[in-house]
Design an enzyme around this catalytic site. Sequence first.
Site: not given
Length: 196
Positions: A15, A88
């Site tokens: 990601k 995150e």
Amino acid sequence: MAKLYFNYSTMNAGKSTVLLQASHNYREHGMDTYLLTARLDKRAGAGRIASRIGIGSDADTFDAGDDLLDMIATRLDKGTIACVFVDEAQFLTPDQVWQLARVVDDLDLPVLCYGLRVDFRGELFPGSATLLALADEMREVRTICRCGKKATMVVRMDDSGQVIREGAQVQIGGNETYLSLCRRHWREAMGDRPAP
Ligand SMILES: [Zn+2]
């Protein structure tokens, strides 16, 4: 109209690579972007988003006490940006997700969040739960289990490769590693299903 995006995945799905590529696409066309990542993530060093395939970019960091609407407004005072990227994002507090929603609605600035959906116990992170509730658009960054099925779960392992079945949602500075698995193999690893 700007939107709030949540790109979710399990561990090691790439990601951060997807985030960095998307940010690069803006910058390539002369548009600036603002990158944020969690301060507790020391993997990439403070203030940097790095991917496992070797690319990286400097980023500002947030922790639970920061007002992200303030931070982004302060950044806008220094010059125009095309959008905000948050890596995150599972570590956002629910309040901070609301702050990002206000950035989208009130400043008309797109916010793209990238984060883990569930922890190693199979439970939603609070930041991810709030993003699932509030995001205008959601996309899954996919990776696969060792069996070839889509991995949606993650196991935490100690330095000898033993699966850890209990503990805090966030572990900082340990030697744990993570492995992404499909739900069936995650249940097997967690002792919820007999091994064949
Ligand atoms: Zn599997």
